[in-house]
Structure formats: structure tokens, C-alpha cells
Design an enzyme around this catalytic site. Sequence first.
Site, mmCIF file in Angstrom:
data_model
loop_
_atom_site.group_PDB
_atom_site.id
_atom_site.type_symbol
_atom_site.label_atom_id
_atom_site.label_comp_id
_atom_site.label_asym_id
_atom_site.label_seq_id
_atom_site.Cartn_x
_atom_site.Cartn_y
_atom_site.Cartn_z
ATOM 1 N N LEU A 89 40.108 48.151 46.165
ATOM 2 C CA LEU A 89 39.896 49.270 47.095
ATOM 3 C C LEU A 89 38.859 50.253 46.567
ATOM 4 C CD1 LEU A 89 43.574 50.028 48.216
ATOM 5 C CD2 LEU A 89 41.804 48.814 49.508
ATOM 6 N N GLU A 131 46.049 45.455 38.626
ATOM 7 C CA GLU A 131 46.467 46.867 38.617
ATOM 8 C C GLU A 131 46.704 47.366 37.188
ATOM 9 O OE1 GLU A 131 45.839 48.316 41.246
ATOM 10 O OE2 GLU A 131 45.849 46.590 42.580
ATOM 11 N N HIS A 134 43.539 48.352 35.581
ATOM 12 C CA HIS A 134 43.056 49.677 35.995
ATOM 13 C C HIS A 134 43.550 50.770 35.041
ATOM 14 C CE1 HIS A 134 40.860 49.484 39.756
ATOM 15 N NE2 HIS A 134 41.760 48.714 40.327
HETATM 16 ZN ZN ZN Z 1 41.517 47.573 41.981
#
Ligand code: ZN
Length: 155
Positions: A89, A131, A134
Site C-alpha cells: 500500500l 509486514e 516493515h
Molecule cells: Zn507493505
Amino acid sequence: MAIRKIRKLGDEVLRKKSKKVTIFDEKLKQLLEDMAETMRWANGVGLAAPQVGILKRVVVIDVGGGLIELVNPEIVAKEGEVLDIEGCLSIPGVTGEVARPKKVKVRAQNREGEFFEIEGEDLLARALCHEIDHLDGILFIDKAERIFEEGSEEG
Ligand code: ZN
């Protein structure tokens, strides 16, 4: 609940290491709820706190099997390898071919601070790895074997 602004590639916050959560309070619950709402609004399957500008080790995932909230997640076991396409995203219009484990086991805490383990395979394993990366400032484009940009011919 509120939709938070998703930080995009180039924003320094995406490259920083997130801090471990030590206080399990109302503010954490609010963050988890806002992240879930933001992920759904953006049609994503996962979102990590740095993507909304918060450097805390907090992740939400929903690959279709219901919402998973992870606080301080760590990969404790992995198995196999699958090369597949993923996106982010924070990097709209770009996808890449990334090798990820076929299966992972993750240890994390819930919003109350209780420890639990979750196992994921295929898409869920990929989302967990993406994730958790991240939280250490790692983006899928760092690991991609090939990158595809929307509107450009493959080559
Ligand atoms: Zn991502």
C-alpha cells in the site's frame, strides 16, 4: 475509528526501525482499530504501523480469514520457499516477484499483551513476512527479484 494517512515510498518513516510495544493501553487499541479500518479502506491484506507514521511493532493482516492483530511479532520458524508476486500500500502501482517462506510460525502478543503463536501458509505466510519486514524498515522492493511497474511493458 479513523482512517489514517498511508505513508508512501520516499517517506523516511518507512525506513526506520520500529520500537517494541511495552504499554498495552487504550492508545494501542485505537491504533489497531484505525490500522484495520485504513487497511480495509485501501483494500489491502496487511498494514504495519510505520505505514501510518507510527514507529511501533504493530501489524494488522486480513487475507480473507478474518482480522489478525499482532503486537511485537517475531518469526520463530520458517519452511520452504515460494516465489510469487506481491505489492504494498506504500508503493502504489508497483508489484514485484519476491521469494518468501511457504510456511511461517510467528510469536506475537495480542492487544492485551498476551502471547500467542500463529502459523501461516502461502498468502498468509507472505503477508506475515512482508509486514514484519516493515517493522525493520525493509520494503518488498529490497528483496524483489523482478519489479513490475503499472503501465509499463514487462521486460
Ligand atoms: Zn507493505
